[in-house]
Design an enzyme around this catalytic site. Structure first.
Site, short mmCIF file in Angstrom:
data_model
loop_
_atom_site.label_atom_id
_atom_site.label_comp_id
_atom_site.label_asym_id
_atom_site.label_seq_id
_atom_site.Cartn_x
_atom_site.Cartn_y
_atom_site.Cartn_z
N GLY A 134 12.04 6.32 21.11
CA GLY A 134 12.78 5.74 22.22
C GLY A 134 11.92 4.78 23.02
CB CYS A 135 12.80 1.84 25.09
SG CYS A 135 14.17 2.50 26.06
CG PHE A 136 12.24 5.22 29.63
CD1 PHE A 136 11.50 4.41 30.48
CD2 PHE A 136 13.58 5.43 29.93
CE1 PHE A 136 12.07 3.82 31.60
CE2 PHE A 136 14.17 4.84 31.03
CZ PHE A 136 13.41 4.03 31.88
#
Length: 325
Positions: A134-136
């Site tokens: 995921g990005c976070f």
């Protein structure tokens, strides 16, 4: 040439994949699958591609491409694989969250490797199936992995991170509508964001005895793309020692830069880079991590994983220029 198919072709991550792959010297885009736009040109959904690529969306799949990117909504990749035949020789890179956690990584005969190159490069090189982070999770893990690797996570970690509106996906919602988002700021999913699970698993991979909390406040920013994350925790090491440990951990990682200067998001937007800044005040270390949520946090990292899976230099096709102003 590596033949490529994209499933879920009308979203932001698919659009970013297409833009990067068009200029990848070893890649050939075979099809872009979208049931809602079948028969229409790609530029219907990705307006900036007009004049650059002559290809239409399709609702049929070539099951024998070399690699398949799944750009479906979270929770939809398992269903797609259950209902569609894909060759056992086809490599799969899932950009959703279906296979990121240990409990989900095995799906029938498909065993997914967690695709954070700075953590699992050797496993990625030998993998058939990849769960893209995921990005976070990417920004936060890259900020903390050197501490975990050296057994230095010994207290709670406080995390405040802000993402652009593209992090919410292409479908319109109240909080991604321009009138709501413009000149506005808010947090969401405080203390319980879905990326905490994969972050925790990666930290335990390097430091099994870490039992403290990751206290995470995610924010919505008034900008389209990028993640600016600040983290702090206690550390008795000097700043010089910490910088040395971070630089040693990332010395063979071409997309991560460590600095002690102030950094900003424009330094990484539209690139596959992560820049990490370290500062020390008393016994607290402040770590700032910046990435582009659509590139290093999604599509660029997926292509980095593809390069590794096919034995290519991991930077090929990813020499991207940031926009400094």
């Amino acid at each position: 040439m590596i033949t490529i198919g994209i499933i879920g072709g009308s979203g932001y991550t698919a659009g970013e994949l297409i833009r990067i792959l068009m200029f990848h010297p070893n890649a050939k885009l075979d099809f872009v699958y979208s049931t809602t736009n079948a028969g229409k040109p790609l530029s219907i959904a990705h307006h900036d591609l007009m004049g650059d690529i002559e290809m239409n969306f399709t609702d049929t799949i070539n099951p024998n491409v070399d690699v398949l990117f799944l750009c479906l909504g979270h929770g939809k990749s398992k269903s797609f694989l259950d209902n569609n035949y894909i060759s056992i020789n086809t490599k799969i890179i899932d950009l959703g969250n279906d296979f990121r956690l240990n409990k989900d990584k095995n799906h029938y005969e498909k065993s997914f490797v967690y695709g954070l190159p700075e953590l699992n490069k050797t496993d990625i090189q030998n993998a058939q199936y990849i769960a893209n982070p995921g990005c976070f999770a990417t920004a936060i893990q890259l900020a903390l992995l050197p501490l975990a690797s050296n057994g230095l996570l010994n207290d709670d970690v406080h995390i405040n991170a802000t993402t652009g509106s593209t992090g919410a996906g292409v479908s319109l919602s109240e909080t991604s509508h321009f009138s709501w988002r413009n000149n506005n700021f808010s947090h969401y999913k405080a203390f319980e964001h879905q990326h905490l699970g994969e972050i925790g698993e990666s930290l335990h991979q390097l430091q099994e005895d870490y039992t403290n909390e990751l206290i995470f406040i995610p924010n919505r920013g008034d900008f389209p793309r990028g993640i600016f994350a600040t983290l702090y925790t206690k550390s008795e090491d000097s700043l010089e020692d910490l910088v040395a440990k971070y630089e040693a951990f990332y010395k063979d990682q071409p997309f991560v830069t460590v600095t002690t200067t102030n950094i900003n998001m424009k330094q990484v937007v539209q690139t596959n880079k992560c820049i990490i800044s370290l500062m020390k005040k008393g016994n607290r270390i402040l770590i700032t991590s910046v990435i582009d949520n659509l590139v290093k946090g999604a599509s660029g990292q997926a292509i980095q994983n593809m390069n590794l899976m096919f034995g290519l230099e991991e930077t090929i096709g990813l020499h991207l220029k940031p926009s400094g102003f």
